[in-house]
Design a protein around this motif. Structure first.
Motif, PDB file in Angstrom:
ATOM      1  N   LYS A  60       6.418  -8.279   3.526  1.00  0.00           N
ATOM      2  CA  LYS A  60       5.537  -9.422   3.368  1.00  0.00           C
ATOM      3  C   LYS A  60       5.692 -10.300   4.610  1.00  0.00           C
ATOM      4  CE  LYS A  60       4.206 -12.800  -0.110  1.00  0.00           C
ATOM      5  NZ  LYS A  60       4.530 -13.303  -1.460  1.00  0.00           N
TER       6      LYS A  60
ATOM      7  N   GLU B 110      -2.649  -3.473   6.521  1.00  0.00           N
ATOM      8  CA  GLU B 110      -2.293  -4.712   5.854  1.00  0.00           C
ATOM      9  C   GLU B 110      -3.057  -4.872   4.553  1.00  0.00           C
ATOM     10  OE1 GLU B 110      -2.818  -8.185   8.243  1.00  0.00           O
ATOM     11  OE2 GLU B 110      -1.092  -7.724   9.506  1.00  0.00           O
ATOM     12  N   GLU B 111      -2.390  -5.494   3.600  1.00  0.00           N
ATOM     13  CA  GLU B 111      -3.026  -5.885   2.343  1.00  0.00           C
ATOM     14  C   GLU B 111      -2.740  -7.352   2.121  1.00  0.00           C
ATOM     15  OE1 GLU B 111      -1.536  -3.495  -0.876  1.00  0.00           O
ATOM     16  OE2 GLU B 111      -2.338  -1.649  -0.046  1.00  0.00           O
TER      17      GLU B 111
ATOM     18  N   ASP C   9       8.054  -1.560  -1.494  1.00  0.00           N
ATOM     19  CA  ASP C   9       7.896  -0.671  -0.344  1.00  0.00           C
ATOM     20  C   ASP C   9       7.034  -1.300   0.754  1.00  0.00           C
ATOM     21  OD1 ASP C   9       5.472  -0.590  -1.662  1.00  0.00           O
ATOM     22  OD2 ASP C   9       5.263   1.587  -1.545  1.00  0.00           O
ATOM     23  N   ARG C  10       6.975  -2.650   0.778  1.00  0.00           N
ATOM     24  CA  ARG C  10       6.145  -3.355   1.762  1.00  0.00           C
ATOM     25  C   ARG C  10       6.895  -4.528   2.377  1.00  0.00           C
ATOM     26  NH1 ARG C  10       1.231  -1.197   1.599  1.00  0.00           N
ATOM     27  NH2 ARG C  10       0.248  -2.851   2.807  1.00  0.00           N
TER      28      ARG C  10
ATOM     29  N   THR D 215       0.851  -7.962   3.701  1.00  0.00           N
ATOM     30  CA  THR D 215       1.963  -7.024   3.645  1.00  0.00           C
ATOM     31  C   THR D 215       1.600  -5.770   4.427  1.00  0.00           C
ATOM     32  OG1 THR D 215       1.218  -5.915   1.616  1.00  0.00           O
ATOM     33  CG2 THR D 215       2.653  -7.851   1.351  1.00  0.00           C
ATOM     34  N   ILE D 216       2.641  -5.131   4.952  1.00  0.00           N
ATOM     35  CA  ILE D 216       2.468  -3.837   5.617  1.00  0.00           C
ATOM     36  C   ILE D 216       3.481  -2.867   5.031  1.00  0.00           C
ATOM     37  CG2 ILE D 216       1.468  -4.688   7.774  1.00  0.00           C
ATOM     38  CD1 ILE D 216       4.229  -4.558   9.017  1.00  0.00           C
ATOM     39  N   PRO D 217       3.148  -1.584   4.973  1.00  0.00           N
ATOM     40  CA  PRO D 217       4.052  -0.614   4.348  1.00  0.00           C
ATOM     41  C   PRO D 217       5.323  -0.382   5.165  1.00  0.00           C
ATOM     42  CG  PRO D 217       2.039   0.468   5.142  1.00  0.00           C
ATOM     43  CD  PRO D 217       1.890  -0.985   5.404  1.00  0.00           C
TER      44      PRO D 217
END
Length: 87
Positions: free
Chosen positions: A33, A83-84, A30-31, A56-58
């Protein structure tokens, strides 16, 4: 929600304000990259602090997929708060 199945590698990701957020590497779950080279893009206030890592963003932020661009519902500055780091 946009048709996220249309998101492809190398598409530009832009915020609702038209500011470049990153470049799609691939969709994972669900992200989205982002490419390492473009992660931590120099958005005002961010200054590439996390450059050199995948981020990554959703997918939930995707408002539209238009041509070669993924348009987000959030501004670039707000999108990067979601972001993660992927690695």
């Amino acid at each position: 929600m946009a048709h996220t199945d249309d998101i492809r590698e190398h598409m530009e990701v832009i915020g609702a304000d038209g500011v470049h957020v990153g470049t799609v590497d691939r969709v994972e779950g669900d992200r989205i990259k982002l490419t390492k080279e473009d992660s931590g893009a120099k958005i005002e206030g961010a200054e590439g602090a996390h450059a050199g890592h995948h981020h990554t963003i959703p997918l939930g932020l995707v408002a539209a997929v238009d041509g070669e661009q993924v348009r987000l519902s959030a501004t670039a500055a707000n999108a990067i708060t979601f972001e993660e780091e992927a690695d």
